[in-house]
Design a protein around this motif. Structure first.
Motif, short mmCIF file in Angstrom:
data_model
loop_
_atom_site.label_atom_id
_atom_site.label_comp_id
_atom_site.label_asym_id
_atom_site.label_seq_id
_atom_site.Cartn_x
_atom_site.Cartn_y
_atom_site.Cartn_z
N SER A 1 39.13 46.06 12.40
CA SER A 1 39.51 44.69 12.79
C SER A 1 40.91 44.34 12.30
O SER A 1 41.63 43.56 12.94
CB SER A 1 38.53 43.67 12.21
OG SER A 1 37.24 43.87 12.71
N PHE A 2 41.32 44.90 11.16
CA PHE A 2 42.65 44.58 10.64
C PHE A 2 43.74 45.08 11.59
O PHE A 2 44.76 44.42 11.77
CB PHE A 2 42.86 45.20 9.25
CG PHE A 2 42.21 44.41 8.14
CD1 PHE A 2 42.96 43.52 7.38
CD2 PHE A 2 40.85 44.54 7.88
CE1 PHE A 2 42.36 42.79 6.35
CE2 PHE A 2 40.25 43.81 6.86
CZ PHE A 2 41.01 42.93 6.10
N ALA A 3 43.51 46.23 12.20
CA ALA A 3 44.52 46.75 13.12
C ALA A 3 44.45 46.03 14.46
O ALA A 3 45.47 45.78 15.11
CB ALA A 3 44.29 48.25 13.32
N LEU A 4 43.24 45.64 14.87
CA LEU A 4 43.07 45.00 16.18
C LEU A 4 43.60 43.57 16.16
O LEU A 4 44.23 43.12 17.12
CB LEU A 4 41.58 44.97 16.56
CG LEU A 4 40.97 46.33 16.89
CD1 LEU A 4 39.47 46.22 17.03
CD2 LEU A 4 41.58 46.85 18.18
N VAL A 5 43.35 42.86 15.06
CA VAL A 5 43.71 41.45 15.00
C VAL A 5 44.89 41.23 14.07
O VAL A 5 45.82 40.49 14.38
CB VAL A 5 42.51 40.59 14.50
CG1 VAL A 5 42.92 39.12 14.46
CG2 VAL A 5 41.30 40.80 15.38
N GLY A 6 44.82 41.85 12.90
CA GLY A 6 45.83 41.56 11.86
C GLY A 6 47.12 42.28 12.14
O GLY A 6 48.14 41.97 11.63
#
Ligand SMILES: CC(C)(COP(=O)(O)OP(=O)(O)OC[C@H]1O[C@@H](n2cnc3c(N)ncnc32)[C@H](O)[C@@H]1OP(=O)(O)O)[C@@H](O)C(=O)NCCC(=O)NCCS
Length: 166
Positions: free
Chosen positions: A161-166
């Motif tokens: 999620s960190f790469a997808l959103v953050g």
């Protein structure tokens, strides 16, 4: 002030607190509130603690699992951490970090990493951790805290999620 687990009724307020905290941060992409939602949606919010006073959410901390060289070794990543701008420097962030670390220790976690200012996180025991590396930013801001004798080595990855959103 009470530190407690989030409930479904808190989701909107948490998003608002996180967005407000990061609104004027130069290093922010203004998506930290969405990141918390994405972690929750992916079932990756190991801890989602709020600081509440008189029914108002003042701060929030998220904790999610990390891998070391692709392996789940009982290590977690702390963050995002957010406190309403008007309530910063009053101990709210520190209380959230201490509660999160205490919860992780009690649950038998092996350790925790954080990406942030050593001057701040050092007071909770985080320090540059020889052997752990992180490709997502300056190495001097990547810190670790082992809860036991383990000193793992390898490359740390946060939840996707960190790469997808953050
Ligand atoms: C970082 C943050 C969560 C700290 O919460 P807080 O409730 O203000 O923190 P506390 O009151 O518990 O502690 C404040 C202390 O930490 C220090 N501190 C806070 N942020 C710091 C930073 N980025 N670098 C160095 N020291 C910092 C302050 O100097 C203060 O020290 P003092 O009490 O000796 O003056 C809050 O400032 C915030 O939400 N910032 C915007 C979002 C953010 O940057 N999050 C962290 C991303 S890693």
């Amino acid at each position: 002030m009470l530190i407690r687990d989030e409930t479904p009724d808190d989701h909107r307020a948490i998003h608002g607190v996180v967005d407000a905290a990061f609104a004027h941060m130069p290093y922010s992409n203004q998506k930290e509130g969405d990141l918390v939602d994405a972690l929750r949606g992916a079932g990756a919010l190991t801890l989602s603690l709020v600081a509440e006073e008189a029914g108002e959410i003042l701060g929030h901390v998220a904790v999610s699992p990390v891998t070391i060289d692709g392996a789940a070794l009982g290590w977690f990543g702390l963050g995002p951490l957010a406190v309403l701008p008007a309530r910063q420097r009053q101990g709210v962030g520190s209380a959230l970090i201490e509660a999160a670390l205490s919860r992780l220790r009690a649950a038998g976690a092996a350790g925790c990493v954080v990406f942030g200012e050593p001057a701040f996180y050092g007071r909770f025991g985080f320090a540059k951790f020889d052997g752990l590396c992180f490709a997502g930013g300056p190495p001097e801001l990547f810190l670790g805290l082992s809860f036991g004798p383990e000193t793992p080595r390898g490359s740390v990855d946060y939840h996707p999620s960190f790469a997808l959103v953050g």
